[in-house]
Design a protein around this motif. Structure first.
Motif, PDB file in Angstrom:
ATOM      1  N   GLU A 239       0.971  -1.198   0.099  1.00  0.00           N
ATOM      2  CA  GLU A 239      -0.197  -0.219   0.293  1.00  0.00           C
ATOM      3  C   GLU A 239       0.662   1.209  -0.007  1.00  0.00           C
ATOM      4  O   GLU A 239       0.349   2.244  -0.503  1.00  0.00           O
ATOM      5  CB  GLU A 239      -1.138   0.376   1.089  1.00  0.00           C
ATOM      6  CG  GLU A 239      -1.685  -1.239   1.300  1.00  0.00           C
ATOM      7  CD  GLU A 239      -1.746  -2.335   2.198  1.00  0.00           C
ATOM      8  OE1 GLU A 239      -0.442  -2.601   1.984  1.00  0.00           O
ATOM      9  OE2 GLU A 239      -2.321  -2.779   2.744  1.00  0.00           O
ATOM     10  N   PHE A 240       2.038   1.113   1.148  1.00  0.00           N
ATOM     11  CA  PHE A 240       3.016   2.547   0.760  1.00  0.00           C
ATOM     12  C   PHE A 240       3.989   2.866  -0.177  1.00  0.00           C
ATOM     13  O   PHE A 240       4.496   4.025  -0.541  1.00  0.00           O
ATOM     14  CB  PHE A 240       3.922   1.877   2.555  1.00  0.00           C
ATOM     15  CG  PHE A 240       2.254   2.361   3.208  1.00  0.00           C
ATOM     16  CD1 PHE A 240       2.416   3.350   3.396  1.00  0.00           C
ATOM     17  CD2 PHE A 240       2.370   0.692   3.827  1.00  0.00           C
ATOM     18  CE1 PHE A 240       0.852   3.100   4.551  1.00  0.00           C
ATOM     19  CE2 PHE A 240       1.298   0.446   4.964  1.00  0.00           C
ATOM     20  CZ  PHE A 240       0.624   1.796   5.482  1.00  0.00           C
ATOM     21  N   SER A 241       3.968   1.487  -0.518  1.00  0.00           N
ATOM     22  CA  SER A 241       4.674   1.389  -2.605  1.00  0.00           C
ATOM     23  C   SER A 241       4.275   2.410  -3.817  1.00  0.00           C
ATOM     24  O   SER A 241       4.503   2.557  -4.447  1.00  0.00           O
ATOM     25  CB  SER A 241       5.987   0.907  -2.880  1.00  0.00           C
ATOM     26  OG  SER A 241       4.940  -0.848  -2.531  1.00  0.00           O
ATOM     27  N   SER A 269      -7.941   1.947  -0.552  1.00  0.00           N
ATOM     28  CA  SER A 269      -7.199   2.618   0.775  1.00  0.00           C
ATOM     29  C   SER A 269      -7.183   3.576   1.366  1.00  0.00           C
ATOM     30  O   SER A 269      -7.159   3.688   2.500  1.00  0.00           O
ATOM     31  CB  SER A 269      -5.708   1.876   0.258  1.00  0.00           C
ATOM     32  OG  SER A 269      -4.974   0.624   0.228  1.00  0.00           O
ATOM     33  N   VAL A 270      -7.260   4.746   0.507  1.00  0.00           N
ATOM     34  CA  VAL A 270      -7.611   6.109   1.415  1.00  0.00           C
ATOM     35  C   VAL A 270      -9.104   5.729   2.175  1.00  0.00           C
ATOM     36  O   VAL A 270      -9.318   5.701   3.642  1.00  0.00           O
ATOM     37  CB  VAL A 270      -8.230   6.956   0.634  1.00  0.00           C
ATOM     38  CG1 VAL A 270      -8.421   7.972   0.347  1.00  0.00           C
ATOM     39  CG2 VAL A 270      -6.580   7.161  -0.676  1.00  0.00           C
ATOM     40  N   MET A 279       3.526  10.855   5.365  1.00  0.00           N
ATOM     41  CA  MET A 279       4.270  10.855   4.950  1.00  0.00           C
ATOM     42  C   MET A 279       3.799   9.925   3.320  1.00  0.00           C
ATOM     43  O   MET A 279       4.359   9.847   1.982  1.00  0.00           O
ATOM     44  CB  MET A 279       5.822  10.550   5.093  1.00  0.00           C
ATOM     45  CG  MET A 279       6.629   9.741   4.127  1.00  0.00           C
ATOM     46  SD  MET A 279       7.536  11.798   3.725  1.00  0.00           S
ATOM     47  CE  MET A 279       9.181  11.669   2.329  1.00  0.00           C
ATOM     48  N   ALA A 280       2.992   8.789   3.864  1.00  0.00           N
ATOM     49  CA  ALA A 280       2.793   8.246   2.957  1.00  0.00           C
ATOM     50  C   ALA A 280       1.383   9.143   2.007  1.00  0.00           C
ATOM     51  O   ALA A 280       1.349   8.684   0.860  1.00  0.00           O
ATOM     52  CB  ALA A 280       2.114   6.690   3.857  1.00  0.00           C
ATOM     53  N   MET A 281       0.421   9.651   3.106  1.00  0.00           N
ATOM     54  CA  MET A 281      -0.519  10.615   1.793  1.00  0.00           C
ATOM     55  C   MET A 281      -0.156  11.760   1.276  1.00  0.00           C
ATOM     56  O   MET A 281      -0.807  12.292   0.484  1.00  0.00           O
ATOM     57  CB  MET A 281      -1.447  11.242   2.778  1.00  0.00           C
ATOM     58  CG  MET A 281      -2.013  10.665   4.231  1.00  0.00           C
ATOM     59  SD  MET A 281      -2.833  12.250   4.624  1.00  0.00           S
ATOM     60  CE  MET A 281      -2.030  12.441   5.978  1.00  0.00           C
ATOM     61  N   LEU A 403       5.645  -5.614   9.523  1.00  0.00           N
ATOM     62  CA  LEU A 403       4.804  -4.253   9.422  1.00  0.00           C
ATOM     63  C   LEU A 403       5.245  -3.642   8.046  1.00  0.00           C
ATOM     64  O   LEU A 403       6.406  -3.561   8.229  1.00  0.00           O
ATOM     65  CB  LEU A 403       4.904  -3.951  10.240  1.00  0.00           C
ATOM     66  CG  LEU A 403       4.617  -4.862  11.523  1.00  0.00           C
ATOM     67  CD1 LEU A 403       4.663  -3.677  13.114  1.00  0.00           C
ATOM     68  CD2 LEU A 403       3.608  -5.311  11.764  1.00  0.00           C
ATOM     69  N   THR A 404       4.330  -3.328   7.308  1.00  0.00           N
ATOM     70  CA  THR A 404       4.911  -2.470   6.462  1.00  0.00           C
ATOM     71  C   THR A 404       5.149  -0.802   6.387  1.00  0.00           C
ATOM     72  O   THR A 404       6.966  -0.317   5.354  1.00  0.00           O
ATOM     73  CB  THR A 404       3.634  -2.522   4.682  1.00  0.00           C
ATOM     74  OG1 THR A 404       2.561  -2.118   5.374  1.00  0.00           O
ATOM     75  CG2 THR A 404       3.490  -3.389   4.186  1.00  0.00           C
ATOM     76  N   GLU A 405       4.900  -0.320   7.166  1.00  0.00           N
ATOM     77  CA  GLU A 405       5.362   1.055   7.632  1.00  0.00           C
ATOM     78  C   GLU A 405       6.149   1.097   8.836  1.00  0.00           C
ATOM     79  O   GLU A 405       6.358   2.790   9.635  1.00  0.00           O
ATOM     80  CB  GLU A 405       4.405   1.680   7.329  1.00  0.00           C
ATOM     81  CG  GLU A 405       4.603   3.499   6.657  1.00  0.00           C
ATOM     82  CD  GLU A 405       3.248   4.347   7.131  1.00  0.00           C
ATOM     83  OE1 GLU A 405       3.781   5.313   6.779  1.00  0.00           O
ATOM     84  OE2 GLU A 405       2.551   4.354   7.273  1.00  0.00           O
TER      85      GLU A 405
END
Length: 425
Positions: A239-241, A269-270, A279-281, A403-405
């Motif tokens: 989700e974060f990449s 995801s939003v 930072m992700a947003m 944990l991806t983030e």
């Protein structure tokens, strides 16, 4: 060293119920407002990535954006001045600062730093950082920082219409062709994406490279890697990449069929409130607007919509301290020694809070954090360092799932085992 892709950053997610009825326009406005709202609660240095995303949006709150720009030019500028004076490698942060200023159409020639009695412009310092990165490869397996920051540096110079040294560019081309973009045991989708935008900018600008064929081959390899990283749910990598990956595909002129599923996955995801780390947003919002960081090159700050206003904040929900859950924390050292710890924590605690409780209640467990644009991340556990400058990091996983983030928002809702392992990249 600023590591912009941090698996151990303490900032994971807690999904809410998804509102599937929200249309795309309302979704963008909602995400835009949430990112804007983060300016009011940010701690530490102002985040240039957040500013960049707000400036690439279609709707603005020009007063708040201008205030943030002033914070960048004072607080962040002073931090960078200190780092440069201490000969610290800050390629990524310097590049993001450049992109943020340019997104506000600020005259970069007026921005300078004084280091050891010499006053030189921001862009000159960035060029010097890139030369140091390149020279470091003569006796090391990689750049002084990492290829993500290296790519950011190339991109920031390129969109600022500064000719990039062809030797600098060739190092990035070579790394892409030889699949050197890794983080720990995995390939880094974020790095492939940033390198794709950087090299596409170089190609668009017509800068001299050692081999045009090599440049095209590198771009083809990057695109192939991004497309190969697509998941069944639509995300590219995770989700974060996905935000940066979609930006790269947009920049490289990919047909819509190659990134439309990723756009829909990000929208989902939003809706599920996955992206509440600023930072992700900041990486997702431009992609949902179908823009990439290359857009900054030709941005004009004229007749901008100034209609974005913040909505009332949700009331703060107090943590229920009546119910506790058992947490096992397993620390795996650099030599693969495993040390387990056990602690009861209030249900709903974040992992960061839980680690603090463990530290207070247990002899022998200690930890330290460092700040980053993603939030705090683990740097020392039980006295053992895994600092960015050592090319090491503390990997976090829950019941065996990475944990991806990270964990400053990851909620401990049930008994589980958290593994903290010292890894290299």
């Amino acid at each position: 060293m600023l590591l912009l892709v941090i698996i151990s950053s303490l900032a994971f997610v807690s999904a809410k119920e998804c509102d599937t009825e929200v249309d795309h326009h309302k979704l963008l406005l909602s995400l835009n407002r949430r990112l804007l709202s983060s300016l009011e609660t940010q701690g530490g240095r102002p985040n240039p990535s957040v500013h960049l995303a707000l400036r690439l949006s279609s709707h603005h709150n020009l007063a708040m954006e201008n205030n943030h720009l002033n914070s960048l030019k004072t607080k962040l500028h002073n931090d960078l001045q200190s780092s440069l004076s201490n000969s610290q490698a800050v390629t990524g942060l310097l590049a993001l600062y450049t992109l943020a200023l340019k997104s506000s159409c600020f005259d970069l020639s007026t921005v300078s730093f004084s280091v050891q009695g010499r006053i030189e412009t921001l862009l000159m310092h960035l060029k010097q950082q890139m030369e140091q990165e390149k020279d470091h490869m003569a006796y090391s397996a990689g750049p002084l920082t990492n290829y993500y920051q290296y790519s950011l540096g190339v991109l920031a110079l390129c969109v600022s219409s500064v000719r990039v040294n062809n030797h600098v560019t060739n190092k990035l081309i070579h790394a892409a062709q030889h699949e050197d973009f890794r983080h720990g045991d995995s390939e880094s989708v974020d790095t492939y994406a940033m390198a794709g935008m950087a090299l596409q900018c170089v190609k668009n600008a017509g800068f001299h490279v050692h081999s045009v064929t090599g440049l095209n081959a590198a771009l083809a390899k990057i695109k192939q890697k991004l497309l190969a990283s697509r998941k069944s749910g639509g995300h590219i990598g995770n989700e974060f990449s996905t935000g940066l990956a979609v930006q790269a595909l947009l920049a490289m002129g990919s047909p819509e069929t190659e990134y439309t599923p990723a756009l829909e996955a990000m929208r989902t995801s939003v809706r599920c409130n996955v992206y509440h780390n600023p930072m992700a947003m900041s990486q997702v919002l431009p992609a949902l607007n179908k823009k990439s960081y290359l857009t900054v090159k030709h941005k004009q700050c004229l007749s901008e919509d100034d209609s974005l206003v913040l909505e009332p904040k949700d009331p703060v929900v107090e943590l229920d301290t009546e119910t506790t859950v058992n947490l096992t924390v397993e620390v795996v050292t650099f030599t693969n020694k495993i040390v387990p710890y056990y602690v009861d924590v209030p249900k709903g605690s974040t992992l960061l809070e839980a680690l603090g409780i463990l530290r207070d209640k247990t002899d022998g467990f200690t930890f330290e954090t460092e700040s980053s644009l993603w939030g705090p991340f683990l740097s020392v556990v039980n006295g053992e360092q895994a600092r960015q400058s050592d090319r090491r990091y503390w990997s976090l996983s829950s019941n065996g799932n990475a944990l991806t983030e990270g964990a400053s928002d990851f909620k401990i809702k049930k008994a589980q085992k958290i593994t903290i392992q010292n890894k290299s990249y």
